[in-house]
Design a protein around this motif. Structure first.
Motif, short mmCIF file in Angstrom:
data_model
loop_
_atom_site.label_atom_id
_atom_site.label_comp_id
_atom_site.label_asym_id
_atom_site.label_seq_id
_atom_site.Cartn_x
_atom_site.Cartn_y
_atom_site.Cartn_z
N LEU A 262 10.48 11.69 10.49
CA LEU A 262 9.28 10.91 10.15
C LEU A 262 8.97 9.91 11.25
O LEU A 262 7.81 9.74 11.64
N LEU B 59 2.06 10.50 16.64
CA LEU B 59 0.66 10.28 16.26
C LEU B 59 0.16 8.90 16.68
O LEU B 59 -1.01 8.58 16.51
N GLU C 23 -5.10 12.05 3.70
CA GLU C 23 -5.44 11.98 2.27
C GLU C 23 -5.42 10.53 1.77
O GLU C 23 -6.40 10.02 1.24
N ALA C 24 -4.26 9.90 1.94
CA ALA C 24 -4.10 8.53 1.41
C ALA C 24 -4.77 7.51 2.33
O ALA C 24 -5.10 6.42 1.89
N ILE D 211 9.79 14.38 -1.08
CA ILE D 211 10.51 15.27 -0.15
C ILE D 211 11.92 15.43 -0.68
O ILE D 211 12.68 14.45 -0.77
N VAL E 77 -3.49 5.75 4.61
CA VAL E 77 -2.66 4.55 4.71
C VAL E 77 -2.63 4.06 6.16
O VAL E 77 -2.59 2.86 6.42
N ILE F 139 0.95 5.99 15.34
CA ILE F 139 0.62 5.14 14.18
C ILE F 139 1.19 3.76 14.43
O ILE F 139 2.38 3.60 14.68
N TYR G 82 4.05 11.57 -3.13
CA TYR G 82 4.57 12.60 -2.24
C TYR G 82 6.09 12.59 -2.34
O TYR G 82 6.71 11.54 -2.21
N LEU H 38 4.10 15.00 5.56
CA LEU H 38 3.97 13.68 4.94
C LEU H 38 3.10 12.75 5.78
O LEU H 38 2.19 12.10 5.27
N ILE H 39 3.39 12.70 7.07
CA ILE H 39 2.62 11.81 7.94
C ILE H 39 1.14 12.20 7.92
O ILE H 39 0.25 11.33 7.83
N GLN H 40 0.87 13.52 7.94
CA GLN H 40 -0.52 13.99 7.89
C GLN H 40 -1.18 13.59 6.57
O GLN H 40 -2.33 13.14 6.55
N ALA H 41 -0.44 13.77 5.47
CA ALA H 41 -1.00 13.45 4.15
C ALA H 41 -1.29 11.95 4.04
O ALA H 41 -2.33 11.54 3.52
N LEU H 42 -0.36 11.13 4.53
CA LEU H 42 -0.55 9.68 4.46
C LEU H 42 -1.74 9.26 5.31
O LEU H 42 -2.47 8.33 4.97
N LYS H 43 -1.93 9.96 6.43
CA LYS H 43 -3.02 9.60 7.34
C LYS H 43 -4.35 10.12 6.81
O LYS H 43 -5.32 9.37 6.74
N ALA I 36 7.53 11.81 14.11
CA ALA I 36 6.16 12.26 13.84
C ALA I 36 5.17 11.10 13.88
O ALA I 36 4.05 11.23 14.38
N TYR J 17 0.73 3.76 -2.97
CA TYR J 17 1.27 5.11 -2.73
C TYR J 17 2.79 5.04 -2.67
O TYR J 17 3.35 4.16 -2.03
N GLN K 18 6.22 16.14 9.11
CA GLN K 18 4.87 16.34 9.63
C GLN K 18 3.85 16.32 8.49
O GLN K 18 2.81 15.66 8.57
N THR L 162 0.85 -1.19 0.00
CA THR L 162 0.00 0.00 0.00
C THR L 162 0.89 1.25 0.00
O THR L 162 0.59 2.23 -0.66
N LEU L 163 1.98 1.19 0.75
CA LEU L 163 2.87 2.35 0.86
C LEU L 163 4.32 1.92 0.64
O LEU L 163 4.80 0.98 1.29
#
Lengths: 323, 249
Positions: free
Chosen positions: A311, A318, B245-246, A300, B248, A320, A298, B238-243, A314, A280, B236, A258-259
């Motif tokens: 990352l 969150l 938008e995508a 960077i 994932v 995750i 995406y 990227l993690i937000q977008a992946l969470k 972050a 993705y 930040q 998926t990623l």
């Protein structure tokens, strides 16, 4: 009948097998045929789970002779089941065992075989498959010249959809023994993590990682987001001590997570071939002109040695978890 | 000991794939052809067995004149002789397995080696199909091979690591990267190969099992976006977008 060869692990249906069964159910409905799930082993306890994914009948070949995997013994079980049931389609997941036994069974049945397919359909009552060739640089629509049609499904592509089936059980005879080859021992790799080919999240490193030891930061990120670590051919061939089993690309593993997070990977055509099926794609590279950015959802542009730990931080902040 | 090594000619990994006018095959223009890399491990293993315990190594390919390059290279690397089966070596794996089986049957090979898959076709099917047609043992995706007296022991790559397969010879063994480090041809080898001839035979008739009706390039991926700011801000975002938008996570 559409017959799906299924694998159990620790008494549970393997996820790639559940995916193959779900696709089998869809095809069986399209063709108006029953769906059979086929298991082989010393014990098939756990095979009842196949009913959750639509199996009308669950066939089990259970015998001490099948305790260890044997290509020819399992091929016999599969080919005999196809003949006994008059099955016209034989499916399995494209796992290590599936890719080993299915072509052998197909040859015994005089059947055409499409491996590692990403789409299946019934056209005028015949199976049609779409499969990646040139490691995903192209897709081949494949039809069958034989009466029996055989395919393996790529893991992580077909959804495992629950749909209750009758799940009637039937025991099959197992071959007696004296096999041509047999697995004597399984050597587990240290990490115990899922294989790249089945991973939902992959964090991969390339030449930009500069050294094998630096893959630690990728491990940390992978742990934080429930992923596994891969590498480009450039990294594996750089003499950094990375095993070739980590290699993603045309001469390594072809993956469909998926990623996919590519760190310090420029995007050589042979690498892209192995990972362009990812849902993705994230690219982290200090060279804004790197070809990998053309593929990335995406991107960077930056120093991966700064970005990757950020990352991880972050993701942890969150909360995750694993996939 | 007699070893047959089956080699396939394939487009180089750097090849940009173009679809031919027929809509179902590869446009051969600008394609650089090489020996499938997995077949190179198979050939190297055969040569090492020859150097170790002694063996006769026969290289085989199915194809047309162009496939002779693969065989010339095999002779330069140390194969004793080479056979070209004239037929469609790029087509259905089952058909190719039938052609090779028809040739190899009754020739007393103890070991048949090839790559675990032909690069490009990516079927990973010819080896096990050949083993079945010949009625012999198989071991696929092999990273280590030991031969005993009429037996083999092979380490095979699987999802969770590897497994040890034991069986009786004759066997079809398919090679994986990691089995060995293939050598380069020496000048002496190249000169010696020039004196050897390639035996040419018509491939036996074969029945195809699966046929390609269309070949297409994958759809273009939609344009992505670059995330700006310093490393922490990029991370930040990227993690937000992946969470969000995508979705994932």
């Amino acid at each position: 009948m559409i017959l799906v060869f299924c694998e159990l692990k620790d008494g549970q249906l393997r996820k790639p097998s559940a995916e193959a069964l779900s696709e089998g159910r869809r095809l069986a409905d399209a063709a108006g045929k029953p769906l059979g799930a086929l298991f082989a082993g010393a014990s098939c306890a756990g095979s009842a789970e196949a009913a959750k994914y639509g199996a009308d009948v669950i066939l089990t070949a259970e015998a001490p002779t099948l305790a260890s995997y044997s290509s020819d013994a399992y091929a016999t079980v599969l080919a005999d089941a196809v003949k006994a049931k008059g099955a016209t389609v034989l499916l399995a997941a494209a796992t290590a065992v599936g890719k080993d036994v299915i072509p052998r069974a197909a040859a015994r049945l005089g059947a055409g075989y499409a491996s590692d397919v990403t789409a299946l359909s019934m056209v005028d009552g015949k199976l049609q498959a779409v499969r990646p060739v040139y490691a995903g640089k192209a897709f081949a629509t494949t039809s069958f010249a034989s009466a029996v049609q055989v395919a393996t499904t790529r893991p992580n592509v077909f959804p495992a959809a629950e749909k209750a089936g009758a799940g009637a059980t039937e025991a099959l005879a197992a071959p007696a023994g004296d096999f041509k080859s047999v697995v004597k021992e399984i050597l587990a790799k240290a990490s115990g993590k899922v294989d790249l080919s089945e991973a939902n999240v992959i964090v991969s490193g390339g030449r930009g990682m500069k050294d094998g030891a630096n893959f630690k930061i990728l491990e940390d990120l992978a742990d934080a987001i429930g992923g596994v670590v891969g590498a480009s051919r450039a990294a594996v061939d750089a003499g950094w001590g990375l095993p070739h089993s980590m290699q993603v690309g045309q001469t390594g593993k072809v993956v469909s997570p998926t990623l996919y997070i590519a760190c310090g990977i420029s995007g050589a055509i042979q690498h892209i071939a192995g990972m362009s099926g990812s849902k993705y794609i994230v690219a982290i590279n200090k060279d804004s002109e790197a070809p990998i950015f053309k593929l990335a959802d995406y991107g960077i542009v930056g120093d991966l040695f700064e970005v990757v730990p950020e990352l991880t931080k972050a993701a942890k902040a969150l909360g995750i978890g694993s996939n | 000991m007699k070893i047959l090594v089956a080699l396939k000619q394939v487009p180089d990994t750097e090849t940009k794939i173009k679809v031919a006018a027929d809509g179902r095959s590869l446009d051969p223009a600008d394609v650089k052809w090489i020996t499938s890399p997995y077949d190179e491990y198979a050939l190297e293993e055969a040569i090492r067995i020859k150097e170790g315990k002694g063996a006769e190594v026969v290289a085989l390919s199915v194809g047309g004149d162009a496939a002779k390059d693969v065989l010339k290279n095999a002779l330069a690397l140390g194969a004793d002789s080479a056979v070209l089966l004239r037929g469609d070596g790029q087509g259905d794996a089952f058909a190719v397995a039938q052609m090779i089986a028809a040739y190899a049957r009754d020739k007393g090979y103890d070991l048949i080696l090839c790559g675990n898959k032909g690069l490009g076709g990516d079927n990973a099917a010819m080896g096990p199909m050949l083993a079945e047609l010949l009625g012999v043992a198989q071991a696929n995706v092999i990273v280590k091979l030991e031969l005993g007296d009429g037996t083999f022991k092979a380490e095979r790559e699987i999802e969770s690591g590897s497994e040890i397969v034991e069986g009786a010879l004759p066997a079809v063994i398919t090679a994986q990267k990691g089995l060995n480090e293939p050598r380069y041809a020496s000048l002496k080898g190249i000169m010696a190969a020039k004196k050897k001839t390639i035996e040419e035979l018509d491939a036996a008739p074969a029945t195809a099992g699966a046929l390609i009706s269309a070949l297409a390039l994958p759809p273009e991926r939609p344009a992505g976006r670059k995330l700006e700011g310093d490393s922490a801000a990029q991370a930040q975002a990227l993690i937000q977008a992946l969470k969000n938008e995508a979705k994932v996570f």
